[in-house]
Design an enzyme around this catalytic site. Structure first.
Site, PDB file in Angstrom:
ATOM      1  N   GLU A  29       0.844  -1.196   0.000  1.00 28.04           N
ATOM      2  CA  GLU A  29       0.000   0.000   0.000  1.00 28.04           C
ATOM      3  C   GLU A  29       0.881   1.248   0.000  1.00 28.04           C
ATOM      4  O   GLU A  29       1.753   1.385   0.872  1.00 28.04           O
ATOM      5  CB  GLU A  29      -0.909  -0.037   1.225  1.00 28.04           C
ATOM      6  N   LEU A  58      -6.174  -1.938  -0.610  1.00 29.11           N
ATOM      7  CA  LEU A  58      -5.882  -1.999   0.828  1.00 29.11           C
ATOM      8  C   LEU A  58      -6.390  -3.307   1.413  1.00 29.11           C
ATOM      9  O   LEU A  58      -7.458  -3.369   2.009  1.00 29.11           O
ATOM     10  CB  LEU A  58      -6.519  -0.811   1.554  1.00 29.11           C
ATOM     11  N   GLU A  60      -4.533  -6.630   3.203  1.00 29.75           N
ATOM     12  CA  GLU A  60      -3.292  -7.320   3.576  1.00 29.75           C
ATOM     13  C   GLU A  60      -3.347  -8.818   3.290  1.00 29.75           C
ATOM     14  O   GLU A  60      -2.323  -9.418   2.945  1.00 29.75           O
ATOM     15  CB  GLU A  60      -2.988  -7.076   5.060  1.00 29.75           C
ATOM     16  N   GLN A  82       2.008  -1.995   5.881  1.00 28.68           N
ATOM     17  CA  GLN A  82       2.287  -0.609   6.271  1.00 28.68           C
ATOM     18  C   GLN A  82       2.724  -0.465   7.736  1.00 28.68           C
ATOM     19  O   GLN A  82       3.620   0.314   8.029  1.00 28.68           O
ATOM     20  CB  GLN A  82       1.062   0.247   5.980  1.00 28.68           C
ATOM     21  N   PHE A  83       2.089  -1.210   8.603  1.00 32.50           N
ATOM     22  CA  PHE A  83       2.516  -1.266  10.011  1.00 32.50           C
ATOM     23  C   PHE A  83       2.258  -2.676  10.510  1.00 32.50           C
ATOM     24  O   PHE A  83       1.324  -3.338  10.071  1.00 32.50           O
ATOM     25  CB  PHE A  83       1.726  -0.270  10.886  1.00 32.50           C
ATOM     26  N   PRO A  89      -4.670  -9.533   9.207  1.00 38.23           N
ATOM     27  CA  PRO A  89      -5.436 -10.196   8.133  1.00 38.23           C
ATOM     28  C   PRO A  89      -4.550 -11.044   7.213  1.00 38.23           C
ATOM     29  O   PRO A  89      -5.052 -11.931   6.516  1.00 38.23           O
ATOM     30  CB  PRO A  89      -6.036  -9.019   7.346  1.00 38.23           C
ATOM     31  N   HIS A 129      -0.125   1.232  15.844  1.00 40.20           N
ATOM     32  CA  HIS A 129       1.060   1.492  15.026  1.00 40.20           C
ATOM     33  C   HIS A 129       2.347   1.171  15.771  1.00 40.20           C
ATOM     34  O   HIS A 129       3.423   1.505  15.308  1.00 40.20           O
ATOM     35  CB  HIS A 129       1.114   2.971  14.609  1.00 40.20           C
TER      36      HIS A 129
END
Lengths: 326, 359
Positions: A29, A58, A60, A82-83, A89, A129
Site C-alpha cells: 500500500e 488496501l 493485507e 504498512q505497520f 489479516p 502502530h
C-alpha cells in the site's frame, strides 16, 4: 560511500535487488508514487516502473496471498505491510500457505517472498502502530524472522532475505528508521542470515537483544562499564531459525545473562532464549537468567509509550543485580 | 419456495446458460466446437471416471484404508467441464472437491488417494507441475490465483489462472479481495463458484441475501455469468469462453449451479440437516445420466460402449488403488525434508531424534 539512515538503507537494498534480479517485485500500500509511508520504497517506481513496483488495494490478506502465487510462479515478491499492527489479516496466508507451500508440495512449489513491515514503538504514532509481535512469527515453522538493528545490517540482511528461497518476515524497527546515519556501501554484499551478531564484547555479563532495543542495551552496557561491569551485547538479528551457539558460547564465558526485548514479557521470544539456556547452559550459569521486557499490557497510546518501553535504567539495574548475584 | 430454491433460476438479469435439460434433451443447439461424438464421449467418460473413483475413495475410507475424504458426488460436470475447458498451460487452483478437474489435468488417482491418506507426497503432482495443491482453508486459494495471474501478465504469457471456490467461500474477504484486485489490474483469472447449495450444514441462503452469487462480480467491476453446473456441455462452453476472455485481460466470475448429493466429507452426516426428499429430487438432475441420455438419443452411445467404459474405468481405479496401497510410508524424518530449501543446522538435532527413532 554514502551515509544513510536505516530506512534509506532499506530503499537502497530494494533498488539493488530489483536491479540485479528481474524477478524481484515490490508491492504494497502506497509503495509506488508515495514511496511508502516511511519512504522505504522511494524512487523505485521511477527506476523500475509500475509493473514491478505496484500499489495494491488496501487488503493485507490479498497482498500476502498474491505473494504465494507469485512465489510459486518463480517471482521474488517483496511486500510491504504498512505497520505491524495491520498484518493480522495476512496471517492466514503467512501461516497456512507461505510457510508451508514447499513442505506440502514436497518441494514442487515454494514461496521465496519477503514480507517487510515496520515494528515497535517510540515514534508517537497512533493506536495500532506500535506493537512488537515478533514471537508470533517466530512460532511458525517454515518462516525466517529477521530484524535489523543498524543501516548496514538492514542493507545486508534485506538483500540476503530477498535472495533466500524461503519466506522471510523482515521487521524494521520504526524508531531506528532515522535514528542514526552510517556509511553503507551499495555493493550488493549480503549479510549472513540465521546468525547472531556480537555488537560489543565483554566478559562479565551477556546482554541478548534485537531490533530497536539494541540501542538502549548498548547504552546500558556503556553505563555498566562505568561501574566496572563489562557486558557482551548480542544482536540476535535472525530470531528464527535461532543461532543458539553464539548465545550459549557467550553465556558459557560470562555465566550471566539478561535478555532484553520491547515486546510483552509473557510468551515473548526472550522466554525461548531463557529456555534454551536452562536446557543447555544451566551449569554455566552463576545467576538466574533475567528478562527485561515490555509489560504484559496492551500497548499504551503515545502519551504513555515511554513508560512502557524498557529503558536504559531497567537494563542497567537488571545487569547489575545479575552480576552481583551470589 | 424454501431457502435453497431461491438460487434455482435467479433473476432474469442473471440467466443460467444450459444446453441439456434435466432429462438430457437439447434445449438449444450444442456449441459447434463441442458438437461431435468424440468430444462429448470424452466428457462423459471423464465424469464416469470421476464418480467411480469417488465411490472407491469413500469405500476405502469406510474400510479404514483412507483418511477423511471429500466426495464430489453430483458435481462431476462442474469439475470435468473446468478441466476440459482449460489449456494445459493454464494453472488450476482448486478447492478440495475438484477431483474431476484435477484428474483431467493429469493429477493421478494414486496421488489424490495418497494426499487424502495423509501423505504430502500426494501433492507433488507428476503431471501439472504448476497447479496448486487443494486448499483446505476456505477461499484462501483465491489470492494465490491473483499472484499466478499477475505472473502471467508480467511475463506477457497468454495463460490464465483458474480458481475454484465453493458457495461458502463467497462470504470470505479473500474471495472479494481477489476478484476486486483482478478487476483493478485486468488480470487473466477466472473464478468458478461451485454452488452446490450447501457449506456443510449451511444452505447458500445463509451465506448471502444476494439473488445470485454471480452478481458479486458487479462490485468488483468484472464480468459475472451463471451456468447450469450439472450440464457439462454448458460448463465446458461457458468456462472455455471465460478463459478466453481472461487471457485477453478480462477477469471473469462464473457461478455454476449444482448440488452436493453426498455428505460434506466422510466425517459428515448430511441427514442431520437436510431432508432425504430434497436429495432424492436432486438426483433427478444429476449430470452423468443427463449426458448419457443425450448421447444415447443421438445414437452416439451404445450399451457396448457403456460396458467397455465401465470395465476400463474400474480397471484404472483398481490399478490406482493397488499402487496407492503399495506405497511405502515416508520415513518420519521426512517431515524435515522440505521445511526449508536447506535445513538450518539448528534443526539438525530435532531431525536426528526421528532418525534415531527409525533405527
Amino acid at each position: 560511500m554514502a551515509e544513510v539512515t536505516l530506512v534509506e538503507a532499506v530503499a537502497m537494498a530494494l533498488g539493488r535487488a530489483m536491479d540485479e534480479d528481474p524477478t524481484v517485485l515490490v508491492l504494497g500500500e502506497d509503495v509506488g508514487r508515495d514511496g511508502g509511508v516511511f519512504r522505504a520504497t522511494e524512487g523505485l517506481l521511477d527506476r523500475f516502473g509500475p509493473a514491478r513496483v505496484r500499489d495494491t488495494p488496501l487488503a493485507e490478506g490479498l497482498i500476502a496471498g498474491m505473494c504465494v502465487g507469485l512465489g510459486a510462479q518463480g517471482f521474488r515478491p517483496v511486500a510491504e505491510i504498512q505497520f505491524m499492527g495491520f498484518v493480522y489479516p495476512a496471517l492466514d496466508q503467512i501461516v497456512n500457505h507461505a510457510s508451508r507451500l514447499r513442505n506440502r508440495t514436497r518441494g514442487r512449489l515454494s514461496c521465496p517472498m519477503v514480507m517487510r513491515m515496520p515494528m515497535g514503538t517510540g515514534i508517537k504514532a497512533p493506536e495500532h502502530h506500535s506493537e512488537s509481535v515478533e514471537s508470533m512469527f517466530a512460532h511458525i515453522p517454515g518462516l525466517r524472522v529477521v530484524i535489523p538493528s543498524t543501516p548496514s545490517r538492514a542493507y545486508g540482511l534485506l538483500l540476503a532475505a530477498i535472495r533466500d528461497p524461503d519466506p522471510v518476515i523482515f521487521l524494521e524497527p520504526t524508531r531506528l528508521y532515522r535514528a542514526v546515519r552510517e556509511e553503507v556501501a551499495d555493493d550488493g554484499a549480503a549479510a549472513e542470515l540465521d546468525c547472531c551478531y556480537v555488537m560489543r564484547e565483554g566478559s562479565d555479563l551477556t546482554l541478548v537483544t534485537w531490533g530497536a532495543m539494541t540501542r538502549e542495551t548498548l547504552a546500558a552496557a556503556d553505563a555498566l562499564a562505568e561501574e566496572g561491569i563489562e557486558a557482551e551485547v548480542i544482536d540476535v538479528a535472525t530470531l528464527k531459525p535461532l543461532d543458539e551457539e553464539t548465545i550459549l558460547d557467550s553465556v558459557g564465558r560470562t555465566g550471566r545473562c539478561v535478555i532484553v526485548h520491547e515486546a510483552a514479557l509473557t510468551a515473548g521470544f526472550g522466554g525461548e532464549i531463557a529456555a534454551r539456556l536452562a536446557e543447555k547452559a544451566l551449569l554455566s550459569l552463576a545467576a538466574p537468567v533475567r528478562r527485561v521486557a515490555g509489560f504484559d499490557t496492551v500497548m499504551p497510546l503515545p502519551r504513555l509509550e515511554d513508560a512502557y518501553l524498557p529503558g536504559i535504567d531497567r537494563i542497567v539495574a537488571a545487569g547489575r543485580e545479575t552480576v552481583r548475584f551470589q | 419456495m424454501n431457502a435453497v430454491d431461491r438460487f434455482e433460476e435467479g433473476s432474469p438479469s442473471w440467466p443460467v446458460t444450459r444446453y441439456l435439460d434435466k432429462g438430457g434433451s437439447a434445449l438449444q443447439d450444442i456449441p459447434s466446437a463441442l458438437d461431435d461424438r468424440q468430444t462429448l464421449a470424452a466428457l462423459y467418460a471423464a465424469m464416469v471416471r470421476t464418480r467411480t473413483f469417488d465411490q472407491k475413495a469413500v469405500s476405502l475410507q469406510r474400510t479404514g484404508r483412507l483418511g477423511t475424504y471429500a466426495s464430489s458426488l453430483g458435481q462431476e460436470a462442474v469439475s470435468v467441464g473446468i478441466g476440459a475447458a482449460m489449456d494445459p498451460a493454464d494453472v488450476l487452483l482448486p478447492a478440495f472437491r475438484d477431483h474431476g478437474a484435477m484428474l483431467w489435468r493429469g493429477v493421478t488417482m494414486t496421488e489424490i488417494l495418497q494426499y487424502w491418506s495423509g501423505d504430502e507426497r500426494g501433492c507433488d503432482y507428476a503431471g501439472p507441475r504448476e497447479d496448486f495443491p487443494v486448499a483446505i482453508p476456505v477461499a484462501s486459494q483465491a489470492p494465490h490465483a491473483v499472484g499466478v495471474a499477475m505472473a502471467f501478465q508480467l511475463r506477457g504469457e497468454k495463460r490464465a489462472a483458474l480458481c475454484i471456490l465453493g458457495d461458502g467461500a463467497t462470504s470470505k474477504g479473500d474471495f472479494y479481495e481477489s476478484i476486486n484486485a483482478c478487476g483493478v489490474w485486468n488480470l487473466p483469472a477466472v473464478f468458478v463458484i461451485n454452488n452446490n447449495r450447501w457449506a456443510i450444514s449451511e444452505p447458500v441462503a445463509m451465506q448471502t441475501a444476494a439473488e445470485t452469487l454471480a452478481q458479486k462480480a458487479v462490485a468488483a467491476g468484472i464480468a459475472g455469468v451463471r451456468v447450469d453446473g450439472n450440464d457439462v456441455v454448458a460448463v465446458r462452453h461457458v468456462v472455455g469462453r471465460a478463459l478466453e476472455e481472461a487471457r485477453s485481460g478480462r477477469p471473469q466470475l462464473v457461478e455454476a449451479l449444482t448440488y452436493r448429493l453426498g455428505d460434506h466429507t466422510t466425517a459428515d452426516d448430511a441427514r442431520r440437516y437436510r431432508d432425504d426428499a430434497e436429495v432424492s429430487a436432486r438426483w433427478q438432475e444429476e449430470p452423468v445420466l443427463r449426458l448419457r441420455n443425450y448421447l444415447v438419443a443421438r445414437d452416439w452411445w451404445s450399451k457396448a460402449d457403456e460396458e467397455a467404459l465401465i470395465r476400463q474405468v474400474r480397471e484404472d481405479v483398481d490399478g490406482a488403488v493397488e499402487a496407492y496401497l503399495a506405497l511405502p510410508p515416508q520415513p518420519p524424518a521426512a517431515m524435515f525434508d522440505h521445511l526449508y530449501a536447506v535445513l538450518p543446522p539448528s534443526l539438525a538435532a530435532q531431525r536426528a531424534l526421528l532418525e534415531d527413532g527409525d533405527g
